[in-house]
Write a protein that holds these residues in place. Structure first.
Motif, PDB file in Angstrom:
ATOM      1  N   PHE A 285     -11.379  20.360  -6.401  1.00 34.17           N
ATOM      2  CA  PHE A 285     -10.947  20.318  -5.003  1.00 34.17           C
ATOM      3  C   PHE A 285     -11.783  19.374  -4.147  1.00 34.17           C
ATOM      4  N   ILE A 286     -12.976  19.035  -4.585  1.00 36.92           N
ATOM      5  CA  ILE A 286     -13.720  17.983  -3.896  1.00 36.92           C
ATOM      6  C   ILE A 286     -12.948  16.662  -3.993  1.00 36.92           C
ATOM      7  N   CYS A 287     -12.157  16.520  -5.068  1.00 32.91           N
ATOM      8  CA  CYS A 287     -11.368  15.297  -5.263  1.00 32.91           C
ATOM      9  C   CYS A 287     -10.096  15.267  -4.425  1.00 32.91           C
ATOM     10  N   THR A 288      -9.769  16.358  -3.730  1.00 33.69           N
ATOM     11  CA  THR A 288      -8.474  16.442  -3.035  1.00 33.69           C
ATOM     12  C   THR A 288      -8.480  15.814  -1.649  1.00 33.69           C
ATOM     13  N   SER A 289      -9.634  15.431  -1.146  1.00 37.85           N
ATOM     14  CA  SER A 289      -9.708  14.884   0.207  1.00 37.85           C
ATOM     15  C   SER A 289      -8.833  13.635   0.337  1.00 37.85           C
ATOM     16  N   ASN A 290      -7.900  13.642   1.315  1.00 39.05           N
ATOM     17  CA  ASN A 290      -6.992  12.512   1.544  1.00 39.05           C
ATOM     18  C   ASN A 290      -6.328  12.056   0.250  1.00 39.05           C
ATOM     19  N   ASN A 291      -5.732  12.997  -0.449  1.00 40.95           N
ATOM     20  CA  ASN A 291      -5.201  12.707  -1.780  1.00 40.95           C
ATOM     21  C   ASN A 291      -3.924  13.502  -2.009  1.00 40.95           C
ATOM     22  N   ARG A 347     -19.739  10.184  -4.688  1.00 40.24           N
ATOM     23  CA  ARG A 347     -21.033  10.629  -4.152  1.00 40.24           C
ATOM     24  C   ARG A 347     -21.035  12.133  -3.927  1.00 40.24           C
ATOM     25  N   PHE A 348     -19.922  12.683  -3.422  1.00 41.51           N
ATOM     26  CA  PHE A 348     -19.852  14.123  -3.184  1.00 41.51           C
ATOM     27  C   PHE A 348     -19.973  14.912  -4.491  1.00 41.51           C
ATOM     28  N   VAL A 349     -19.352  14.416  -5.555  1.00 41.66           N
ATOM     29  CA  VAL A 349     -19.405  15.107  -6.845  1.00 41.66           C
ATOM     30  C   VAL A 349     -20.832  15.186  -7.356  1.00 41.66           C
ATOM     31  N   THR A 350     -21.504  14.045  -7.423  1.00 42.36           N
ATOM     32  CA  THR A 350     -22.848  14.040  -7.995  1.00 42.36           C
ATOM     33  C   THR A 350     -23.854  14.769  -7.100  1.00 42.36           C
ATOM     34  N   GLN A 351     -23.761  14.573  -5.782  1.00 44.71           N
ATOM     35  CA  GLN A 351     -24.712  15.231  -4.881  1.00 44.71           C
ATOM     36  C   GLN A 351     -24.530  16.746  -4.880  1.00 44.71           C
ATOM     37  N   LEU A 378     -19.414  30.061   3.953  1.00 48.03           N
ATOM     38  CA  LEU A 378     -20.566  29.392   4.564  1.00 48.03           C
ATOM     39  C   LEU A 378     -21.457  28.741   3.514  1.00 48.03           C
ATOM     40  N   ALA A 379     -21.646  29.417   2.389  1.00 48.08           N
ATOM     41  CA  ALA A 379     -22.481  28.866   1.321  1.00 48.08           C
ATOM     42  C   ALA A 379     -21.869  27.592   0.740  1.00 48.08           C
ATOM     43  N   LEU A 380     -20.571  27.600   0.496  1.00 49.07           N
ATOM     44  CA  LEU A 380     -19.906  26.432  -0.082  1.00 49.07           C
ATOM     45  C   LEU A 380     -19.914  25.249   0.872  1.00 49.07           C
ATOM     46  N   ARG A 381     -19.802  25.505   2.168  1.00 50.29           N
ATOM     47  CA  ARG A 381     -19.722  24.417   3.144  1.00 50.29           C
ATOM     48  C   ARG A 381     -21.048  23.680   3.314  1.00 50.29           C
ATOM     49  N   LYS A 382     -22.101  24.172   2.727  1.00 54.13           N
ATOM     50  CA  LYS A 382     -23.373  23.454   2.742  1.00 54.13           C
ATOM     51  C   LYS A 382     -23.415  22.339   1.706  1.00 54.13           C
ATOM     52  N   LEU A 383     -22.423  22.315   0.811  1.00 54.62           N
ATOM     53  CA  LEU A 383     -22.369  21.293  -0.230  1.00 54.62           C
ATOM     54  C   LEU A 383     -21.718  20.020   0.308  1.00 54.62           C
ATOM     55  N   PRO A 384     -22.177  18.851  -0.133  1.00 58.67           N
ATOM     56  CA  PRO A 384     -21.560  17.593   0.300  1.00 58.67           C
ATOM     57  C   PRO A 384     -20.087  17.534  -0.099  1.00 58.67           C
ATOM     58  N   VAL A 386     -17.605  19.356   1.025  1.00 55.77           N
ATOM     59  CA  VAL A 386     -16.890  20.636   1.077  1.00 55.77           C
ATOM     60  C   VAL A 386     -16.701  21.039   2.537  1.00 55.77           C
ATOM     61  N   GLY A 387     -15.448  20.931   3.002  1.00 50.91           N
ATOM     62  CA  GLY A 387     -15.105  21.376   4.338  1.00 50.91           C
ATOM     63  C   GLY A 387     -14.452  22.747   4.284  1.00 50.91           C
ATOM     64  N   ALA A 388     -13.852  23.145   5.394  1.00 53.42           N
ATOM     65  CA  ALA A 388     -13.275  24.487   5.481  1.00 53.42           C
ATOM     66  C   ALA A 388     -12.147  24.690   4.482  1.00 53.42           C
TER      67      ALA A 388
END
Length: 481
Positions: A285-291, A347-351, A378-384, A386-388
């Motif tokens: 789902f990190i890959c889903t941004s604008n996709n 960058r989001f995946v690796t970070q 809240l815990a997940l949103r601290k990851l690069p 990862v939005g709401a």
């Protein structure tokens, strides 16, 4: 080397003595004709095979098809109203399932490759043996990014094997008593969820809802009594599709509370939420941004092929494990992902992988199943990256948060179009306040399984499924005549 067997020739399959698909050595099973090259009387020449403990293992290089020999498949009782594979596996929950022949879906669950299909009342499945480890090592070679040891004396290969074993053991498959079958970890948690349904109203003026009864999924084995492997595989399926939740009863409750849902549900039955591996769900789902779904599926496939451990190859299509956190966090992965078309998401995946390993530990994601929705979000949103919306998707589809309602502009449009909702009126973008207001609106309307109901409407609004609505309208016109 081709080998000869004495066997009786049938139209679709041929009984021979083989070892494969979890059967003991010497089992007599039906060999699909795809593996047969020549027949001379009762002599059958097999195209290719491996010898395992002096027994013959057919080369499983083709995707299984139910019509080629149903006696080789296993199945559990599961009405199509409780599960529709064509909707659930193709609506953007998971991005790793392929329709390999009509009505047959192949993907990876718990470290194994499965082909699934269904008839009116049964869910059929086939599992494939993984390649021997010595054969796997030569496949990727220099194409893979080298990963550093993950601990003292522990290599990446050891980590892969440890995580694969943990995935297979995630479902508790111990018998609950003589003649009682098995109870998975999910089934125990779902009982608590069903208690919530009994006590919370489903809509304004609705009163108390009825509890969702557990769906019976009795085992059927081609050889009578199910083996231990049968029981483990069936427990994995029940856990993955959350079959302990009665979807029919939830549909009834949502339909009483929501006339629009009732109308949509007549066409879109059997839409339920998967219980995915949290690591795979998060990074997918990190890959889903604008996709969009087809492009996301291609990205996830390339990610697995380059960084995941190989499992097997069917019809020239390779299947892999989802990469470990160590593989995703390795030096050199970000430029590799950019080459594979991930763009800024690389960058989001690796970070995110590095942050989890350095600050939380490899088991952290699964531990979020035991906290509240708000704490997990809240815990997940601290990851690069990862939005709401991504956080809510992960909570709903892998962390047992059935009340989580992911909201994007698409869902916002559904709320305003189909529910005359003024939520967010005057706003040109989906702000945090509007996001939470829409989620709360649907949670109040649908109750503790609001995320499941939301997914039915989301699925019904996808362009790829609009033909189903047209077909339903034709059926209605025919019934009126």
């Amino acid at each position: 080397m081709a080998m000869l067997f004495s066997a009786m020739c049938l139209q679709f399959c041929n009984p021979v003595t083989v070892m494969g698909n979890g059967r003991p050595a010497g089992s007599v099973v039906a060999l699909p004709l795809e593996h047969v090259r020549e027949r001379e009387g009762t002599e059958i020449k097999v195209v290719s095979c491996r010898v395992v403990s002096q027994k013959v293992l057919p080369d499983m290089s083709r995707h299984a098809v139910l019509s080629a020999g149903a006696s080789l498949w296993r199945s559990i009782s599961c009405p199509s109203a409780e599960l529709r594979l064509d909707l659930v596996l193709n609506c953007g929950q998971s991005f790793r399932w392929r329709e390999t022949s009509e009505g047959h879906w192949t993907g990876v669950i718990a470290g194994r490759v499965w082909t699934l299909t269904q008839t009116q009342d049964r869910l059929w499945y086939w599992t494939y043996p993984s390649e021997p480890r010595e054969e796997r090592e030569t496949e990727t070679g220099a194409d893979r990014v080298k990963t550093e040891p993950t601990g003292e004396g522990e290599t990446q290969g050891v980590t892969n094997r440890r995580e694969e074993k943990r995935g297979a053991e995630r479902v508790n498959t111990e018998p609950t008593g003589e003649g009682e079958g098995i109870t998975s970890y999910t089934e125990k948690k779902r009982r608590r969820g069903r208690e919530l349904i009994k006590t919370e109203p489903m809509g304004e003026g609705e009163g108390e809802g009825e509890g969702a009864r557990e769906v019976k999924t009795e085992e059927v084995s081609p050889q009578g009594e199910g083996s231990e492997q049968d029981r483990k595989e069936q427990a994995i399926l029940r856990d993955y599709f959350q079959l302990s939740v009665s979807l029919g009863e939830l549909y009834e409750q949502w339909s009483r509370a929501d006339p629009h849902f009732k109308q949509v549900s007549e066409t879109f039955t059997g839409v339920r939420i998967l219980r995915q591996d949290p690591r795979e769900c998060l990074f997918s789902f990190i890959c889903t941004s604008n996709n969009h779904i087809s492009r996301i599926s291609g990205m996830v496939q390339r990610l697995c092929e380059r960084l995941g451990e190989p499992l097997c190859q069917l019809d020239q299509t390779p299947y892999h494990q989802f990469p470990t956190l160590q593989a995703l966090a390795a030096p050199g992965v970000e430029p590799l992902l950019r080459e594979l078309g991930f763009g800024y998401r690389a960058r989001f995946v690796t970070q995110s992988a590095r942050q989890i390993l350095e600050q939380q530990g490899p088991d952290w994601l699964e531990s979020l199943r035991d906290v509240t929705l708000e704490e997990a979000r809240l815990a997940l949103r601290k990851l690069p990256g990862v939005g709401a919306k991504v956080a809510d998707c992960v909570c709903l589809m892998s962390l047992d948060k059935a009340e989580s309602v992911p909201v994007d502009t698409h869902v916002w449009q559904i709320a305003r179009r189909d529910y005359a909702s003024q939520l967010g009126a005057g706003h040109k973008s989906l702000t945090d306040r509007v996001y939470h207001d829409i989620g709360d609106h649907f949670r109040k309307l649908w109750g503790p399984y609001a995320g499941w109901a939301h997914s039915v409407l989301f699925c019904a609004d996808l362009k790829k499924f609009q033909n189903l609505k047209a077909e339903e309208q034709v059926k209605k016109k025919g019934r009126k005549r």
